[in-house]
Motif scaffolding. Structure first.
Motif, short mmCIF file in Angstrom:
data_model
loop_
_atom_site.label_atom_id
_atom_site.label_comp_id
_atom_site.label_asym_id
_atom_site.label_seq_id
_atom_site.Cartn_x
_atom_site.Cartn_y
_atom_site.Cartn_z
N PHE B 16 0.83 -1.21 0.00
CA PHE B 16 0.00 0.00 0.00
C PHE B 16 0.86 1.25 0.00
O PHE B 16 0.61 2.20 -0.76
CB PHE B 16 -0.93 0.00 1.23
CG PHE B 16 -2.01 1.02 1.15
CD1 PHE B 16 -3.25 0.67 0.66
CD2 PHE B 16 -1.80 2.32 1.55
CE1 PHE B 16 -4.27 1.60 0.58
CE2 PHE B 16 -2.80 3.26 1.46
CZ PHE B 16 -4.04 2.90 0.98
N GLY B 20 1.08 3.76 -2.99
CA GLY B 20 0.69 5.12 -2.62
C GLY B 20 1.71 6.15 -3.06
O GLY B 20 1.36 7.23 -3.51
N VAL B 23 1.22 6.63 -6.71
CA VAL B 23 0.02 7.45 -6.97
C VAL B 23 0.31 8.92 -6.70
O VAL B 23 -0.01 9.80 -7.51
CB VAL B 23 -1.15 6.96 -6.09
CG1 VAL B 23 -2.30 7.93 -6.15
CG2 VAL B 23 -1.61 5.60 -6.55
N LEU B 24 0.97 9.19 -5.57
CA LEU B 24 1.26 10.59 -5.24
C LEU B 24 2.21 11.22 -6.24
O LEU B 24 1.99 12.35 -6.69
CB LEU B 24 1.89 10.66 -3.84
CG LEU B 24 0.96 11.02 -2.71
CD1 LEU B 24 1.77 11.24 -1.47
CD2 LEU B 24 0.17 12.26 -3.03
N LEU B 43 -2.42 11.20 -15.12
CA LEU B 43 -3.68 10.97 -14.42
C LEU B 43 -4.09 9.50 -14.53
O LEU B 43 -4.61 8.92 -13.58
CB LEU B 43 -4.76 11.88 -15.00
CG LEU B 43 -6.08 11.90 -14.27
CD1 LEU B 43 -5.91 12.56 -12.92
CD2 LEU B 43 -7.14 12.63 -15.05
N ALA B 46 -2.10 7.67 -11.92
CA ALA B 46 -2.59 7.93 -10.55
C ALA B 46 -3.90 7.17 -10.29
O ALA B 46 -4.04 6.51 -9.25
CB ALA B 46 -2.80 9.43 -10.36
N LEU B 47 -4.83 7.23 -11.24
CA LEU B 47 -6.12 6.57 -11.01
C LEU B 47 -5.99 5.05 -11.06
O LEU B 47 -6.67 4.34 -10.32
CB LEU B 47 -7.14 7.06 -12.03
CG LEU B 47 -7.47 8.55 -11.90
CD1 LEU B 47 -8.41 8.98 -12.99
CD2 LEU B 47 -8.08 8.85 -10.57
N LEU B 50 -4.70 3.99 -7.82
CA LEU B 50 -5.79 4.05 -6.84
C LEU B 50 -6.67 2.81 -6.94
O LEU B 50 -7.17 2.32 -5.91
CB LEU B 50 -6.62 5.30 -7.10
CG LEU B 50 -7.14 6.01 -5.87
CD1 LEU B 50 -6.02 6.30 -4.91
CD2 LEU B 50 -7.82 7.28 -6.26
N GLN B 53 -5.06 0.28 -4.92
CA GLN B 53 -5.32 0.50 -3.50
C GLN B 53 -6.69 -0.05 -3.10
O GLN B 53 -6.84 -0.63 -2.03
CB GLN B 53 -5.27 2.00 -3.17
CG GLN B 53 -4.07 2.73 -3.65
CD GLN B 53 -2.84 2.42 -2.85
OE1 GLN B 53 -2.52 1.26 -2.70
NE2 GLN B 53 -2.17 3.43 -2.36
N TYR B 54 -7.68 0.14 -3.98
CA TYR B 54 -9.00 -0.42 -3.69
C TYR B 54 -8.92 -1.94 -3.58
O TYR B 54 -9.55 -2.54 -2.72
CB TYR B 54 -10.01 -0.04 -4.77
CG TYR B 54 -10.36 1.42 -4.82
CD1 TYR B 54 -10.25 2.22 -3.70
CD2 TYR B 54 -10.80 2.01 -5.99
CE1 TYR B 54 -10.56 3.56 -3.74
CE2 TYR B 54 -11.12 3.34 -6.05
CZ TYR B 54 -11.00 4.11 -4.92
OH TYR B 54 -11.31 5.42 -4.97
N LEU B 56 -6.35 -3.64 -2.65
CA LEU B 56 -5.69 -3.96 -1.39
C LEU B 56 -6.65 -3.81 -0.21
O LEU B 56 -6.53 -4.51 0.78
CB LEU B 56 -4.48 -3.06 -1.18
CG LEU B 56 -3.26 -3.41 -2.02
CD1 LEU B 56 -2.21 -2.36 -1.85
CD2 LEU B 56 -2.73 -4.75 -1.59
N LEU B 57 -7.60 -2.87 -0.34
CA LEU B 57 -8.59 -2.68 0.72
C LEU B 57 -9.75 -3.65 0.57
O LEU B 57 -10.78 -3.47 1.21
CB LEU B 57 -9.12 -1.25 0.70
CG LEU B 57 -8.14 -0.18 1.18
CD1 LEU B 57 -8.66 1.20 0.84
CD2 LEU B 57 -7.95 -0.30 2.66
N VAL B 62 -15.42 -2.02 -6.62
CA VAL B 62 -15.12 -0.60 -6.84
C VAL B 62 -13.84 -0.45 -7.67
O VAL B 62 -13.75 0.42 -8.53
CB VAL B 62 -15.01 0.13 -5.49
CG1 VAL B 62 -14.63 1.57 -5.68
CG2 VAL B 62 -16.31 0.04 -4.75
N GLN B 66 -13.68 1.42 -11.14
CA GLN B 66 -12.74 2.55 -11.32
C GLN B 66 -11.93 2.39 -12.59
O GLN B 66 -11.77 3.33 -13.37
CB GLN B 66 -11.81 2.58 -10.10
CG GLN B 66 -10.56 3.41 -10.29
CD GLN B 66 -10.62 4.70 -9.53
OE1 GLN B 66 -11.62 5.04 -8.98
NE2 GLN B 66 -9.53 5.40 -9.53
N TYR B 70 -13.14 5.30 -14.96
CA TYR B 70 -12.15 6.37 -14.94
C TYR B 70 -11.14 6.20 -16.07
O TYR B 70 -10.95 7.08 -16.90
CB TYR B 70 -11.42 6.38 -13.60
CG TYR B 70 -11.96 7.41 -12.65
CD1 TYR B 70 -11.99 8.74 -13.01
CD2 TYR B 70 -12.41 7.07 -11.40
CE1 TYR B 70 -12.47 9.69 -12.14
CE2 TYR B 70 -12.89 8.00 -10.53
CZ TYR B 70 -12.92 9.32 -10.91
OH TYR B 70 -13.41 10.25 -10.05
#
Lengths: 110, 179
Positions: B16, B20, B23-24, B43, B46-47, B50, B53-54, B56-57, B62, B66, B70
């Motif tokens: 993560f 992250g 992404v940043l 972009l 980055a998306l 992200l 990350q979803y 990983l969560l 979602v 995305q 996106y």
């Protein structure tokens, strides 16, 4: 996983988007920065939904709604930007001053 | 427990943090690059990060939405917008306006304030990732049980937005007088 990781990442992503909205000059780039801010909010929604174990999955469903809303927003926003470009020949947002307030002291002296 | 987990992070934590950082970095490049098309491509990075990350969560539905919406449509729309407004392919020196220092100050102040607040507020909160929360089955179940009415309202809103975009951006013929 510590909740601070996704929360801090979302905060930093939001602030990057904030910088982009304030600093960019091209209207399409401003829209991209708005997308970054929306994505940061989505990450927060998903992280807190997984943390709270919400039975109705409210955070993730809101994220789905947010993604659809941002698609609608980008469609309308780009249509407006295209219209402005067609009418004025520019998309630099600091050159679009038709609705600016007139300088007040000059008005009073006239 | 907290200090032990802080000192020995799990594999998910490491991935993560690494994703992250990607992404940043991509987000910062997206808002600072002077090449307009590159901004759209950063972009995408980055998306896409992200979406990882979803995953990983454990919010896999979602994550794939995305990727589809996106990366599939929003970024393509943005690239269309860049091309239709005749964005230059090379570097454009006027991509940033004059209020860059103020914007940087505002963003740094907001970041410092919010990071302090968030770390102070959620120092002792841990996400349990062992049981997935957000597979397509679970999310679809609650989407079509609890959230049916907002879902349908959203589809009407999306239709209205698309029709509105067509109406706004249609070329009007001034000579004929008709809209």
């Amino acid at each position: 996983m510590h909740l601070v990781y996704p929360a801090v990442l979302a905060v930093l992503l939001f602030c990057v988007g904030l910088y982009g909205v304030l600093a960019r000059r091209n209207a399409v780039l401003v829209l991209m920065s708005v997308e970054l801010m929306l994505a940061a909010v989505s990450l927060n929604l998903v992280a807190f939904d997984v943390w709270l174990r919400d039975a109705t999955h409210a955070g993730q469903v809101f994220t789905l709604f947010l993604i659809a809303l941002s698609a609608a927003e980008i469609g309308i926003g780009l249509a407006i930007v295209l219209l402005v470009h067609r009418a004025r020949g520019t998309v630099a947002i600091d050159e679009l001053r038709a609705l600016r307030e007139p300088r007040a002291p000059q008005r009073e002296t006239e | 427990m907290t200090s032990r987990e802080l000192l020995s992070p799990s594999g998910q934590d490491v991935v993560f943090v690494l994703v992250g950082l990607v992404v940043l970095g991509a987000a910062v490049l997206c808002v600072t690059t002077r090449q307009l098309v590159h901004a759209a491509l950063w972009l995408v990075v980055a998306l896409g990060g992200l979406a990882v990350q979803y995953l990983l969560l454990t919010a896999e539905f979602v994550a794939w939405v995305q990727v589809l919406i996106y990366l599939g449509s929003v970024v393509v729309l943005l690239l269309f917008g860049l091309m239709l407004t005749k964005a230059p392919i090379g570097p454009s020196p006027d991509a940033d306006s004059g209020n860059r220092p103020v914007a940087l100050a505002v963003a740094l102040a907001a970041a410092a304030l919010l990071v302090t607040l968030v770390i102070d507020a959620f120092r002792t909160a841990w996400i349990d990732l062992d049981t997935p929360h957000g597979t397509a089955e679970q999310v679809g179940d609650s989407l079509f049980r609890t959230w049916v009415l907002p879902f349908e309202a959203l589809s009407v809103l999306l239709l209205a937005a698309l029709i509105g975009a067509i109406v706004v951006s249609r070329v009007r013929s001034r000579a004929g007088g008709d809209r």
